[in-house]
Design a protein around this motif. Structure first.
Motif, PDB file in Angstrom:
ATOM      1  N   SER A   1       0.570  -2.039   0.084  1.00 59.23           N
ATOM      2  CA  SER A   1      -0.609   0.073  -0.283  1.00 59.23           C
ATOM      3  C   SER A   1       0.208   0.944  -0.233  1.00 59.23           C
ATOM      4  O   SER A   1       0.034   2.124  -0.189  1.00 59.23           O
ATOM      5  CB  SER A   1      -0.486   0.145   1.284  1.00 59.23           C
TER       6      SER A   1
ATOM      7  N   TRP B   1      -4.420   4.577  -2.153  1.00 59.86           N
ATOM      8  CA  TRP B   1      -4.039   3.520  -1.412  1.00 59.86           C
ATOM      9  C   TRP B   1      -4.186   3.288  -0.678  1.00 59.86           C
ATOM     10  O   TRP B   1      -4.124   3.074   0.452  1.00 59.86           O
ATOM     11  CB  TRP B   1      -3.165   3.039  -2.585  1.00 59.86           C
TER      12      TRP B   1
ATOM     13  N   ALA C   1      -2.704   7.882  -6.784  1.00 60.40           N
ATOM     14  CA  ALA C   1      -3.495   6.775  -6.865  1.00 60.40           C
ATOM     15  C   ALA C   1      -2.250   6.111  -5.491  1.00 60.40           C
ATOM     16  O   ALA C   1      -3.372   5.848  -4.669  1.00 60.40           O
ATOM     17  CB  ALA C   1      -2.589   5.804  -8.040  1.00 60.40           C
ATOM     18  N   GLY C   2      -0.809   6.475  -5.826  1.00 62.89           N
ATOM     19  CA  GLY C   2      -0.623   6.309  -4.650  1.00 62.89           C
ATOM     20  C   GLY C   2      -1.322   6.627  -2.869  1.00 62.89           C
ATOM     21  O   GLY C   2      -1.273   6.162  -2.231  1.00 62.89           O
TER      22      GLY C   2
ATOM     23  N   ALA D   1      -7.222   4.299   1.469  1.00 60.05           N
ATOM     24  CA  ALA D   1      -7.693   3.428   2.312  1.00 60.05           C
ATOM     25  C   ALA D   1      -7.424   2.193   3.041  1.00 60.05           C
ATOM     26  O   ALA D   1      -8.295   1.390   3.708  1.00 60.05           O
ATOM     27  CB  ALA D   1      -8.186   3.235   0.210  1.00 60.05           C
ATOM     28  N   ALA D   2      -6.495   2.449   2.855  1.00 60.87           N
ATOM     29  CA  ALA D   2      -5.539   0.943   3.243  1.00 60.87           C
ATOM     30  C   ALA D   2      -5.249   1.794   4.556  1.00 60.87           C
ATOM     31  O   ALA D   2      -6.089   0.778   5.693  1.00 60.87           O
ATOM     32  CB  ALA D   2      -3.705   1.052   2.725  1.00 60.87           C
TER      33      ALA D   2
END
Length: 208
Positions: free
Chosen positions: A153, A188, A184-185, A191-192
């Motif tokens: 992630s 991501w 996106a990073g 969200a993690a």
């Protein structure tokens, strides 16, 4: 910072680093620098650097290990070295470009080159971005080693900051793609932190 606040900071930073190249004019001439889009794009990047530093501190509070603390500290130092250059480029060059257009004096734009490629400012700028890349990579390694978040992630964000300097030398569409990568990073990792945990959270530590 709580995990939710840190996740929000990662998400917002990622989005702002996409807004930066998407809004910023593709050129570097007087018309581009004098535009409102120049101000908006670069301001988005500056806020993104601040939010990234705060988010990494929150990541440390979640993971609780020394490496994530070092990642936050290195990133704060990197942001501190990078922001003066961005501030001058955002507001200083904007004023110079406006004056150049108003007075029909193209020679004034030589001041922009003198600042942008001056020894001290460009060294601070490059050093800051290298430190930010190092901090993001250290954070990704910390995430990978932890039993708290999915291993992969943190990798996209780390890759995005590792490529921050090289992308300046590519065509403008590459800069847009780079913004997408960082966005996106950030999303991501956000969200993690909100719902992608694995195992038991590490013990939270504090600074000092």
């Amino acid at each position: 910072m709580s995990s939710k606040s840190s996740a929000a900071a990662f998400a917002a930073a990622g989005i702002l680093f996409f807004v930066y190249p998407a809004v910023r004019p593709s050129g570097d001439d007087a018309a581009a620098m004098a535009s409102t889009a120049w101000l908006a794009g670069h301001t988005a990047a500056m806020i993104g650097f601040v939010l990234l530093a705060l988010a990494l501190l929150g990541l440390h509070r979640l993971l609780g290990d020394r490496l994530s603390l070092r990642a936050a500290a290195v990133s704060w130092a990197g942001a501190g070295l990078t922001l003066p250059y961005y501030g001058a480029e955002t507001f200083g060059l904007h004023v110079v470009a406006q004056r150049s257009l108003r007075d029909q004096a193209p020679a004034l734009m030589e001041l922009a080159a003198q600042f942008r490629y001056g020894g001290v400012p460009v060294t601070m700028f490059a050093a800051g971005l290298v430190l930010l890349a190092a901090g993001a990579v250290m954070a990704a390694v910390s995430v990978w080693r932890s039993e708290t978040l999915p291993r992969w992630s943190g990798t996209a964000l780390a890759l995005g900051f590792a490529l921050f300097i090289p992308q300046f030398f590519g065509p403008y569409p590459l800069r847009i793609a780079h913004g997408v990568l960082i966005m996106a990073g950030g999303l991501w990792l956000a969200a993690a932190m909100i719902g992608g945990r694995r195992g038991k959270p590490a013990t939270t530590s504090t600074i000092g």
